[in-house]
Design an enzyme around this catalytic site. Structure first.
Site, PDB file in Angstrom:
ATOM      1  N   GLY A  37       0.874  -1.174   0.000  1.00 40.73           N
ATOM      2  CA  GLY A  37       0.000   0.000   0.000  1.00 40.73           C
ATOM      3  C   GLY A  37       0.905   1.215   0.000  1.00 40.73           C
ATOM      4  CG  ASN A  41       4.943   0.409   0.654  1.00 47.20           C
ATOM      5  OD1 ASN A  41       4.886  -0.442   1.527  1.00 47.20           O
ATOM      6  ND2 ASN A  41       4.750   0.151  -0.627  1.00 47.20           N
ATOM      7  CG  ASN A 168       0.459   4.928  -6.297  1.00 46.68           C
ATOM      8  OD1 ASN A 168       0.998   4.425  -7.275  1.00 46.68           O
ATOM      9  ND2 ASN A 168       0.509   4.395  -5.100  1.00 46.68           N
ATOM     10  NE  ARG A 170      -0.716   0.568  -8.245  1.00 45.52           N
ATOM     11  CZ  ARG A 170       0.456   1.071  -8.587  1.00 45.52           C
ATOM     12  NH1 ARG A 170       0.601   1.711  -9.729  1.00 45.52           N
ATOM     13  NH2 ARG A 170       1.506   0.923  -7.802  1.00 45.52           N
ATOM     14  CB  ALA A 234      13.568  12.765  -9.874  1.00 47.08           C
ATOM     15  N   GLY A 257       7.972  -0.293  -4.588  1.00 46.37           N
ATOM     16  CA  GLY A 257       8.235   0.600  -3.460  1.00 46.37           C
ATOM     17  C   GLY A 257       9.306   1.644  -3.727  1.00 46.37           C
ATOM     18  CB  ALA A 258      11.582   2.404  -6.577  1.00 47.71           C
ATOM     19  N   GLY A 259       9.209   4.229  -5.729  1.00 45.08           N
ATOM     20  CA  GLY A 259       8.570   5.550  -5.709  1.00 45.08           C
ATOM     21  C   GLY A 259       8.207   5.963  -4.282  1.00 45.08           C
ATOM     22  CG  ASP A 260       5.458   3.701  -2.274  1.00 45.88           C
ATOM     23  OD1 ASP A 260       4.841   4.598  -2.885  1.00 45.88           O
ATOM     24  OD2 ASP A 260       5.157   2.496  -2.323  1.00 45.88           O
TER      25      ASP A 260
HETATM   26  P1  ADP Z   1       7.398   4.688  -9.337  1.00 46.38           P
HETATM   27  O1  ADP Z   1       7.719   3.438  -8.545  1.00 46.38           O
HETATM   28  O2  ADP Z   1       6.548   5.638  -8.574  1.00 46.38           O
HETATM   29  O3  ADP Z   1       6.966   4.448 -10.750  1.00 46.38           O
HETATM   30  P2  ADP Z   1      10.109   5.135 -10.277  1.00 46.38           P
HETATM   31  O4  ADP Z   1      10.153   3.770 -10.868  1.00 46.38           O
HETATM   32  O5  ADP Z   1      10.308   6.279 -11.193  1.00 46.38           O
HETATM   33  O6  ADP Z   1       8.781   5.445  -9.442  1.00 46.38           O
HETATM   34  O7  ADP Z   1      11.209   5.163  -9.131  1.00 46.38           O
HETATM   35  C1  ADP Z   1      11.293   6.162  -8.159  1.00 46.38           C
HETATM   36  C2  ADP Z   1      12.737   6.526  -7.912  1.00 46.38           C
HETATM   37  O8  ADP Z   1      13.454   5.386  -7.435  1.00 46.38           O
HETATM   38  C3  ADP Z   1      13.496   6.979  -9.153  1.00 46.38           C
HETATM   39  O9  ADP Z   1      13.346   8.371  -9.376  1.00 46.38           O
HETATM   40  C4  ADP Z   1      14.923   6.611  -8.785  1.00 46.38           C
HETATM   41  O10 ADP Z   1      15.467   7.588  -7.950  1.00 46.38           O
HETATM   42  C5  ADP Z   1      14.748   5.324  -7.993  1.00 46.38           C
HETATM   43  N1  ADP Z   1      14.852   4.148  -8.870  1.00 46.38           N
HETATM   44  C6  ADP Z   1      13.835   3.419  -9.396  1.00 46.38           C
HETATM   45  N2  ADP Z   1      14.308   2.406 -10.147  1.00 46.38           N
HETATM   46  C7  ADP Z   1      15.660   2.488 -10.098  1.00 46.38           C
HETATM   47  C8  ADP Z   1      16.750   1.725 -10.656  1.00 46.38           C
HETATM   48  N3  ADP Z   1      16.535   0.666 -11.441  1.00 46.38           N
HETATM   49  N4  ADP Z   1      18.012   2.117 -10.376  1.00 46.38           N
HETATM   50  C9  ADP Z   1      18.262   3.197  -9.589  1.00 46.38           C
HETATM   51  N5  ADP Z   1      17.289   3.953  -9.030  1.00 46.38           N
HETATM   52  C10 ADP Z   1      16.008   3.615  -9.273  1.00 46.38           C
END
Ligand code: ADP
Length: 322
Positions: A37, A41, A168, A170, A234, A257-260
């Site tokens: 969620g 997160n 987000n 969906r 970004a 969870g990268a975006g979170d």
């Molecule tokens: P979301 O999950 O919201 O779609 P992103 O995929 O753009 O967001 O990822 C959010 C942030 O996480 C990116 O701006 C970057 O800083 C980091 N990130 C995501 N994927 C990677 C990756 N493969 N390598 C390095 N940093 C990453």
């Protein structure tokens, strides 16, 4: 309110069942349970970074709901705003990693506990005490949680909180693309900070190119806008300041969870500032430093499986940022 959190997140809390092998969802041999969620997160990621965070939402009165509340609590998140709903089960999502570690989702979300979140569920004292109120748009899909989020936003706004939104998108959960667009636009209206990915910016503005989209949305909303682009990092427009911050090269195994993590990284930087966050006027170097920090949190969040297990501590981020 005693020991009030700095950052309060509002929204959905669910269990992700993550496929144990990459490939199409229907071919997955088995799934591992992981708390999820997006707003939840963010609360956990912020706590891991050393912030005081809290969460407002609901889970079902079932083993998965109890597992989620325990997970938040174990991770140092204030759960005084979490309700165990007598109606509706805890929502579930099945996730598989396809090409390039990008997740594919299937939601079991009909009539679940979060549909029954209503204004009376909003722990107003928690919202009022927060310096930062963070939310998404999934709560806007159904009437009761929509009214609850609107109430929480009104309380937060009245109390002078800094409003942070991650739309987000969906699409599968919305009745139509038009309804989704309306919901996303409502959510970002009045926000001080909006974090999107490229797809969300395109969906909202229809503009070709990130710079053009950012300008259109920035002029329309006045919000600080940050668009994440996976490994590339970004791009942002913060008041009059425009810039970009490169991502950190890491070996990504799961981008869930990268975006979170990114949002939590950014909010942790804001939370470290004194005074009224709405009145901040950071210079270009400061914004660049914040976004770089957020990139580092996002990057580290991709280096382990699952969202919550992968969120880094401030010490780990400091080592990467240098
Ligand atoms: P979301 O999950 O919201 O779609 P992103 O995929 O753009 O967001 O990822 C959010 C942030 O996480 C990116 O701006 C970057 O800083 C980091 N990130 C995501 N994927 C990677 C990756 N493969 N390598 C390095 N940093 C990453």
């Amino acid at each position: 309110m005693r020991n009030a959190p700095d950052i309060v997140c509002f929204g959905e809390l669910l269990v992700d069942f993550v496929a144990t092998a990459p490939g199409a969802l229907g071919d997955a041999p088995a799934f591992v349970r992981a708390p999820g969620g997006a707003p939840a997160n963010v609360a956990v990621a912020a706590a891991r970074l050393g912030c005081r965070s809290g969460f407002i939402g609901a889970v079902g009165d079932d083993p998965f709901g109890r597992f989620l509340v325990e997970t938040l609590r174990d991770n140092g998140v204030d759960v005084r705003g979490v309700r165990v709903s007598p109606r509706g089960a805890t929502p579930l999502a099945f996730v598989s990693l396809g090409e390039g570690a990008t997740p594919d989702f299937l939601f079991y979300w009909d009539g679940t506990a979060d549909h029954h979140v209503r204004p009376g569920y909003v722990t107003a004292a928690l919202v009022r005490a927060a310096r930062i109120f963070h939310y998404g748009t999934i709560s806007l899909i159904h009437p009761a949680p929509r009214a609850a989020l609107r109430r929480a936003l009104a309380v937060a706004r009245d109390a002078g909180a800094y409003l942070s939104c991650d739309p987000n998108l969906r699409l599968k959960l919305w009745p139509s693309a038009k309804a989704a667009r309306r919901g996303l636009l409502e959510a970002i209206r009045g926000a001080h900070l909006v974090k999107m990915n490229e797809e969300e910016l395109r969906f909202l503005t229809g503009a070709r190119g990130i710079a053009r989209g950012l300008r259109a949305l920035g002029d329309a909303t006045g919000a600080a806008l940050v668009v994440t682009s996976g490994p590339r990092g970004a791009v942002y427009r913060w008041g009059k300041i425009e810039g970009e911050a490169a991502g950190f090269p890491v070996r990504a195994v799961d981008t869930t969870g990268a975006g979170d993590g990114f949002v939590a990284g950014l909010l942790s930087q804001l939370a470290a500032c004194a005074g009224d966050l709405r009145a901040l006027t950071p210079d270009a170097a400061t914004v660049a430093r914040w976004v770089r920090y957020a990139n580092a949190v996002g990057a580290l969040a991709t280096t382990r499986r699952g969202a919550i297990p992968s969120f880094p501590t401030a010490a780990r981020v400091a080592r990467l940022v240098g």
